[in-house]
Design a protein around this motif. Sequence first.
Motif, PDB file in Angstrom:
ATOM      1  N   ALA A  96       0.747  -1.305   0.018  1.00 40.70           N
ATOM      2  CA  ALA A  96      -0.024   0.125   0.026  1.00 40.70           C
ATOM      3  C   ALA A  96       0.705   1.280  -0.071  1.00 40.70           C
ATOM      4  N   PRO A  97       0.380   2.415  -0.718  1.00 43.78           N
ATOM      5  CA  PRO A  97       0.907   3.483  -0.583  1.00 43.78           C
ATOM      6  C   PRO A  97       0.943   4.388   0.766  1.00 43.78           C
ATOM      7  N   TYR A  98       1.644   5.413   0.840  1.00 46.47           N
ATOM      8  CA  TYR A  98       1.379   6.205   2.230  1.00 46.47           C
ATOM      9  C   TYR A  98       1.883   7.771   1.838  1.00 46.47           C
ATOM     10  N   LEU A  99       1.514   8.432   2.514  1.00 47.14           N
ATOM     11  CA  LEU A  99       2.021  10.001   2.594  1.00 47.14           C
ATOM     12  C   LEU A  99       2.184  10.516   3.964  1.00 47.14           C
ATOM     13  N   GLY A 100       3.292  11.187   4.060  1.00 50.18           N
ATOM     14  CA  GLY A 100       3.583  11.645   5.572  1.00 50.18           C
ATOM     15  C   GLY A 100       4.205  13.114   5.727  1.00 50.18           C
ATOM     16  N   PHE A 101       4.099  13.467   6.857  1.00 49.57           N
ATOM     17  CA  PHE A 101       4.977  14.772   7.110  1.00 49.57           C
ATOM     18  C   PHE A 101       5.618  14.587   8.196  1.00 49.57           C
ATOM     19  N   LEU A 102       7.001  15.123   8.334  1.00 46.97           N
ATOM     20  CA  LEU A 102       7.774  15.329   9.593  1.00 46.97           C
ATOM     21  C   LEU A 102       8.258  16.334   9.647  1.00 46.97           C
ATOM     22  N   ALA A 103       8.445  16.773  10.983  1.00 48.44           N
ATOM     23  CA  ALA A 103       8.763  17.965  11.809  1.00 48.44           C
ATOM     24  C   ALA A 103       9.873  17.666  12.706  1.00 48.44           C
ATOM     25  N   GLY A 104      10.994  18.271  12.659  1.00 46.76           N
ATOM     26  CA  GLY A 104      12.462  17.960  13.390  1.00 46.76           C
ATOM     27  C   GLY A 104      13.297  18.993  13.495  1.00 46.76           C
ATOM     28  N   TYR A 105      14.573  18.532  14.252  1.00 51.19           N
ATOM     29  CA  TYR A 105      15.506  19.586  14.474  1.00 51.19           C
ATOM     30  C   TYR A 105      16.795  18.768  13.826  1.00 51.19           C
ATOM     31  N   GLY A 110      13.289  13.593  14.113  1.00 49.16           N
ATOM     32  CA  GLY A 110      11.989  14.161  13.602  1.00 49.16           C
ATOM     33  C   GLY A 110      10.755  13.228  14.297  1.00 49.16           C
ATOM     34  N   VAL A 111       9.693  13.744  14.222  1.00 53.23           N
ATOM     35  CA  VAL A 111       8.439  13.179  14.658  1.00 53.23           C
ATOM     36  C   VAL A 111       7.428  13.599  13.779  1.00 53.23           C
ATOM     37  N   GLY A 112       6.778  12.491  13.126  1.00 56.30           N
ATOM     38  CA  GLY A 112       5.656  12.849  11.931  1.00 56.30           C
ATOM     39  C   GLY A 112       4.314  11.993  12.189  1.00 56.30           C
ATOM     40  N   ILE A 113       3.628  12.328  11.191  1.00 54.76           N
ATOM     41  CA  ILE A 113       2.148  11.701  10.830  1.00 54.76           C
ATOM     42  C   ILE A 113       2.267  10.948   9.580  1.00 54.76           C
ATOM     43  N   VAL A 114       1.898   9.597   9.544  1.00 50.46           N
ATOM     44  CA  VAL A 114       1.753   8.930   8.037  1.00 50.46           C
ATOM     45  C   VAL A 114       0.327   8.605   8.004  1.00 50.46           C
ATOM     46  N   TYR A 115      -0.152   8.911   6.708  1.00 50.89           N
ATOM     47  CA  TYR A 115      -1.576   8.460   6.377  1.00 50.89           C
ATOM     48  C   TYR A 115      -1.321   7.367   5.167  1.00 50.89           C
TER      49      TYR A 115
END
Length: 213
Positions: A23-32, A205-210
């Motif tokens: 399955a495909p997925y899309l994500g965003f990550l914010a970090g330092y 980084g920490v992020g959310i994956v859909y």
Amino acid sequence: MKRIFILSLAATSLCSLGQVSAAPYLGFLAGYANTTINTQKTATTSNDVTGNHAVNGFAGSLYLGYRHTFAAFNLAGELFGTYYGDTSAERISSTSTRNKYGLKVGYGIDLLPGFTIAKNINLFAILGVQSTQFTFKRTSSSASTENFDKNKTLSGIDLGVGTEFTLTDRFSLRMTYKYTAFQSTTLKPSSSYREKFSPRTNLFGVGIVYHYN
């Protein structure tokens, strides 16, 4: 009869282990991001400082991937783009020299081999490549022939680890650490001065994956 039942159970188990999903997925990550730029200079003057220069700041990444799952093992490949808000300006003590370094935008591709250690927890490694744009600027009124202001796109090797926690059927929480060793580059503003730059970046980084299940 008992033997037939055992063989049937074993065959069923093997079939279930052999099931493959993708399955495909899309994500965003914010970090330092913590970047160390090692510099080595060759010059006829001695009004500069050699060594390590820290460039720190926040970063954000978007990534699009595709994951294959085979029993507890999984393998994902993803394309990503990262914006770095990292800049560093420093004034060389007792001189008129100022150095400014920074990262702008990077993009690349990573492979993520993983292993599911619990129902909702996946551990994975990160291996890939990326290209990132750097800025290198040096200004000195006392040694103008040593000045430069350049943008350089450098390639690097990504190595890291991460984990994902399943939140729902569609969403998961991702935490990663990625180390990138970039190629070195040398700037030669004049025949009497040259400086070599070797950047290394640590990105937390920490992020959310859909997930498009």
